[in-house]
Design an enzyme around this catalytic site. Sequence first.
Site, mmCIF file in Angstrom:
data_model
loop_
_atom_site.group_PDB
_atom_site.id
_atom_site.type_symbol
_atom_site.label_atom_id
_atom_site.label_comp_id
_atom_site.label_asym_id
_atom_site.label_seq_id
_atom_site.Cartn_x
_atom_site.Cartn_y
_atom_site.Cartn_z
ATOM 1 N N GLY A 66 0.818 -1.211 0.000
ATOM 2 C CA GLY A 66 0.000 0.000 0.000
ATOM 3 C C GLY A 66 0.851 1.260 0.000
ATOM 4 N N ASP A 67 0.178 2.397 -0.249
ATOM 5 C CA ASP A 67 0.815 3.716 -0.210
ATOM 6 C C ASP A 67 1.925 3.867 -1.246
ATOM 7 O OD1 ASP A 67 -0.873 4.296 1.928
ATOM 8 O OD2 ASP A 67 0.556 3.478 3.368
ATOM 9 N N GLU A 68 1.749 3.219 -2.383
ATOM 10 C CA GLU A 68 2.752 3.300 -3.446
ATOM 11 C C GLU A 68 2.677 4.642 -4.173
ATOM 12 O OE1 GLU A 68 0.559 0.838 -3.149
ATOM 13 O OE2 GLU A 68 1.706 -0.998 -2.811
ATOM 14 N N LYS A 95 -0.653 5.495 -5.518
ATOM 15 C CA LYS A 95 -1.720 5.199 -6.486
ATOM 16 C C LYS A 95 -2.554 6.440 -6.793
ATOM 17 C CE LYS A 95 -3.192 1.997 -3.649
ATOM 18 N NZ LYS A 95 -2.089 1.944 -2.659
ATOM 19 N N GLY A 139 -5.893 5.763 1.865
ATOM 20 C CA GLY A 139 -5.553 7.187 1.911
ATOM 21 C C GLY A 139 -4.786 7.473 0.638
ATOM 22 N N HIS A 140 -5.444 8.096 -0.329
ATOM 23 C CA HIS A 140 -4.842 8.328 -1.648
ATOM 24 C C HIS A 140 -4.619 9.822 -1.824
ATOM 25 C CE1 HIS A 140 -6.710 4.289 -3.180
ATOM 26 N NE2 HIS A 140 -5.833 4.137 -2.216
ATOM 27 N N THR A 159 -6.566 0.045 10.539
ATOM 28 C CA THR A 159 -6.774 1.497 10.524
ATOM 29 C C THR A 159 -7.934 1.898 11.451
ATOM 30 O OG1 THR A 159 -8.290 1.273 8.667
ATOM 31 C CG2 THR A 159 -5.970 1.681 8.133
ATOM 32 N N ARG A 163 -23.757 -12.680 5.621
ATOM 33 C CA ARG A 163 -25.083 -12.286 5.152
ATOM 34 C C ARG A 163 -25.917 -11.597 6.223
ATOM 35 N NH1 ARG A 163 -25.486 -18.126 2.943
ATOM 36 N NH2 ARG A 163 -24.137 -18.250 4.751
ATOM 37 N N GLN A 173 -5.216 -0.255 -1.231
ATOM 38 C CA GLN A 173 -4.246 -1.163 -0.622
ATOM 39 C C GLN A 173 -3.359 -1.768 -1.728
ATOM 40 O OE1 GLN A 173 -7.821 -1.753 0.542
ATOM 41 N NE2 GLN A 173 -7.285 0.019 1.747
ATOM 42 N N THR A 176 -5.550 -6.876 4.728
ATOM 43 C CA THR A 176 -6.850 -6.222 4.870
ATOM 44 C C THR A 176 -7.917 -7.243 4.445
ATOM 45 O OG1 THR A 176 -8.109 -4.208 4.441
ATOM 46 C CG2 THR A 176 -6.865 -5.117 2.572
ATOM 47 N N THR A 201 -3.970 7.327 9.068
ATOM 48 C CA THR A 201 -3.834 7.272 10.523
ATOM 49 C C THR A 201 -2.678 8.123 11.047
ATOM 50 O OG1 THR A 201 -2.417 5.339 10.308
ATOM 51 C CG2 THR A 201 -4.772 4.919 10.619
ATOM 52 N N LYS A 206 8.164 7.868 -6.566
ATOM 53 C CA LYS A 206 9.071 8.315 -5.506
ATOM 54 C C LYS A 206 10.542 8.011 -5.769
ATOM 55 C CE LYS A 206 6.944 8.999 -1.535
ATOM 56 N NZ LYS A 206 6.103 8.971 -0.306
#
Length: 429
Positions: free
Chosen positions: A15-17, A19, A43-44, A132, A146, A227, A242, A304, A334
């Site tokens: 995650g957090d790449e 995106k 978180g994008h 989170t 269900r 994610q 997740t 977070t 990055k």
Amino acid sequence: MSNKRVDLLVGAQWGDEGKGKVVDILGSNVDVFVRYQGGANAGHTVVVDGQKVVFHLLPSGMLYPGKLCVLGNGLVIDPEQFLSEISGLLENGQDRARLAVSPHAHVVMPYHKMLDKLQEEARGKGRKIGTTGRGIGPCYVDKYSRSGLRVQDLLNADILRDRLIYILEEKNQLFTKLYNQKPLAFDEIYEPARKWGEALKPYVDDTRKLLREAVDKGQHILLEGAQAALLDIDHGTYPYVTSSSTSASGAYTGTGLSPHDLTRVISVVKAYTTRVGEGPFPTEDFGEDGEKLRHNGGEFGATTGRPRRCGWLDFVALKYATELNGADTIALTKLDVLTGMGDIKICVAYELDGNKFETWPTDTGILNDVKPVYETLPGWNEDITNCKNFDELPINAQNYVKYIEQKLNVPVGLIGVGADRNQTINRGI
Ligand code: GDP
Ligand code: IMO
Ligand code: MG
């Protein structure tokens, strides 16, 4: 013959790449942006002209007026978060895209968020997942058992009442008997939920049909994964994952599109590795390098605020993620953060009890004990944040990119050299 253009963008690490930024960059050519799994755990971040916007539930294409943004059936939607993100955009005076929400998306209710926290506390030291706290796991549990509430259930007061009476009976057993908490009063949950239904109503639409029509018309669709592959409920580092299908296949169940519809997979790879929350991370660096990456990369959670764990690129993990996602092209983000890091380390294998191996293990528990085997490439010190073309990059930065392409056998179509929308080298993605 149709001229379909359905791009799927997925993360290749934990995650957090970046995106959000890549979605935003590609956005000017996109007609429909779609989120299809996860929820407000995401978180994008998008940065336009120095102004930063973080999306949790809404697609990162929201800053394109006139476009359509879809929240698909696979999502778990926290109505409070949804409404506050919309009003946040309005307050900023931002013109924005049109929104459509699937009636089949599940609703994250207040008791899901409470359970998320109580379960984490109950897991105790050494067993916590480091969620989170957004109620994601408990909401997906209810979906699959269900006993969940879907967006459409909020729109009908009688159905909502009927289902909630039954659901709260069960939840209150959990709260009082297992977690020693006070029971929830029906009206405290029902009244706000009814109001959320009214507020959501204007956005609710048959998103599967809207997407079908958009695909058939040849519109350009961008599916935005949240994610990333190594947090996938089936294929990730379980149980430190997740609760949704974060690798490419989740896009079908989460939208109602068919496997034939997808035309391209864009895999987002950060130039180093980060992870937030608990779970194995073989290349995690506890020394100066890790600290430098965190500092230079601003590696603190967009949801977070937690410091992200940092380390070097891991090709054992990346090859596995690339197989899972079926990447056609890589968006490498990055790269600028590696400037001034000295020699760059690359993990090419793991070692355990004197044995070396290069493939991802089925028992991911052993990832806590493996030692990364590193190769080293020379780094660079030149500022690259203003580079617009590949050949403007220092030769060692170019070689790092080429190394990644060779190792994964996938072209790098885009390179991020800064957080801003225009700090990007487009190599024809
Ligand atoms: P996501 O969850 O994959 O969308 O990524 P996040 O937004 O959580 O984290 C990525 C962070 O890196 C954000 O703060 C972005 O603004 C920032 N970012 C994205 N691409 C680049 C880049 O190429 N260079 C730098 N320096 N920062 C970037
Ligand atoms: P984006 O989309 C990084 C992590 C949490 C925790 C685990 C389970 O911004 O890349 P959850 O609340 O989902 O039950 O937590 O998954 N996690 C993320 N880590 N980026 C994310 O999203 C994440 N969403 C969840 O830290 O370890
Ligand atoms: Mg993020």
